[in-house]
Design an enzyme around this catalytic site. Sequence first.
Site, PDB file in Angstrom:
ATOM      1  N   ALA A 108       0.774  -1.178   0.038  1.00 10.24           N
ATOM      2  CA  ALA A 108      -0.138   0.213  -0.049  1.00 10.24           C
ATOM      3  C   ALA A 108       0.974   1.270   0.005  1.00 10.24           C
ATOM      4  O   ALA A 108       0.273   2.243   0.486  1.00 10.24           O
ATOM      5  CB  ALA A 108      -0.888  -0.046   1.249  1.00 10.24           C
ATOM      6  N   ASP A 109       2.266   1.227  -0.247  1.00 19.68           N
ATOM      7  CA  ASP A 109       2.749   2.425  -0.509  1.00 19.68           C
ATOM      8  C   ASP A 109       3.668   2.309  -1.650  1.00 19.68           C
ATOM      9  O   ASP A 109       5.049   2.491  -1.675  1.00 19.68           O
ATOM     10  CB  ASP A 109       3.780   2.423   0.567  1.00 19.68           C
ATOM     11  CG  ASP A 109       4.507   3.790   1.089  1.00 19.68           C
ATOM     12  OD1 ASP A 109       4.038   4.756   0.457  1.00 19.68           O
ATOM     13  OD2 ASP A 109       5.580   3.644   1.875  1.00 19.68           O
ATOM     14  N   LEU A 110       3.123   2.196  -2.983  1.00 23.22           N
ATOM     15  CA  LEU A 110       3.906   1.912  -4.266  1.00 23.22           C
ATOM     16  C   LEU A 110       4.074   3.119  -4.823  1.00 23.22           C
ATOM     17  O   LEU A 110       3.695   3.452  -6.147  1.00 23.22           O
ATOM     18  CB  LEU A 110       2.765   1.261  -5.009  1.00 23.22           C
ATOM     19  CG  LEU A 110       2.802  -0.309  -4.612  1.00 23.22           C
ATOM     20  CD1 LEU A 110       1.765  -1.276  -5.458  1.00 23.22           C
ATOM     21  CD2 LEU A 110       4.073  -0.975  -4.734  1.00 23.22           C
ATOM     22  N   ASN A 157       9.649   3.737  -3.934  1.00 18.88           N
ATOM     23  CA  ASN A 157       9.779   2.551  -3.384  1.00 18.88           C
ATOM     24  C   ASN A 157       9.705   1.516  -4.812  1.00 18.88           C
ATOM     25  O   ASN A 157       9.622   0.149  -4.356  1.00 18.88           O
ATOM     26  CB  ASN A 157       8.360   2.066  -2.576  1.00 18.88           C
ATOM     27  CG  ASN A 157       8.737   2.705  -1.291  1.00 18.88           C
ATOM     28  OD1 ASN A 157       9.881   2.923  -0.809  1.00 18.88           O
ATOM     29  ND2 ASN A 157       7.690   2.853  -0.652  1.00 18.88           N
TER      30      ASN A 157
END
Length: 350
Positions: free
Chosen positions: A136-138, A142
């Site tokens: 959930a942190d794309l 990253n």
Amino acid sequence: MRSVLHPGLVHQVQMDLFLMKMGSRIIGLLPGFKWLSLTEIVEEFEKLMMQQIDLRYEARNLERFRQNFLDVDFVKFPTPLWPLVTADVLVETFEESEPISRYLHVEIGTELRQRLARMGMDMLLKMIFVDNFVHADLHPGNILVQGTAREQAAVLDLCDTLVLEVRPPPRQLRLVLLDAGIVAELQSADMQNFRAVFTAVVQGQGERVAELILHHARANQCQDIERFKAEMAELVTKVRGNTIALGKASAPCQSHSPAVQCNLALKTETKKLFGQLLNSPCVLQLQVGNLLSSVFKLLMTHKVKLESNFASIIFAIMVLEGLGRSLDPDLDILEAAKPLLIKTAASALK
């Protein structure tokens, strides 16, 4: 590679979360905003952030992602080195690669950018519809790219001796994902609902999307359900119509206009419609992020509360689709999702 929690970070995160909760409650008092479930979304985010503070949680997430993508050769995650992992320190393997942001420039070949965009979409759709375990942190920081160097050779003639210098062959092109501390996972019933909503969007069934949202909403004060359904149908049809692309097959659709095709699709049974979606030469492209933003506005207008646990997955789709379209403007997440949705529907029909 090593991650270390900075001194005072826990206190800072707790303070930030407190301010976010206060802010969400104040904003929720404004007309219409309480239907965005801001308070519930912040509470979900608080759980994720408190888990991320313990780096052992991120290490376990990395291991699970590695297991999920064991048979996928174009996605890679660093390996946590467990003897060295603690709550405050995460030591993992170093993956030599480049930030994906370097591939957004025009000098990068179109074919390579399209491949990267498709790899990213396939990766995300697998996380959502196959694994139900989503990074959930794309954001671009990253996501790294590995294996794009080209093989180079040099021929030298030294005193009538031919010397051939060949650099090592390039590694396979793959995406490397970092920072797996924030993940999203839905309960079984919520996952079924999410698949149903996504499938209805693929089918162009805006009224069905509205019915599913109303049925599973935490709360709603919708005064005119028929109008809500009609506006949702109009929204889905409008966004799809704005991005329709013809001529991707050998012959164009001649028997019906795109509008008539959509009307016919709305009246077709699910199983038959999936077959038409696979074989139709009229391919629909949709910017899912734009649609989701419009859906949020519609929910506010009609006072319908979205499930807060959808938020992380929805935002992951919006962020990665935006990055994917920067690499390939023709990227079509719905086209990529069809095989997975068809597989789900086929299983349900058995």
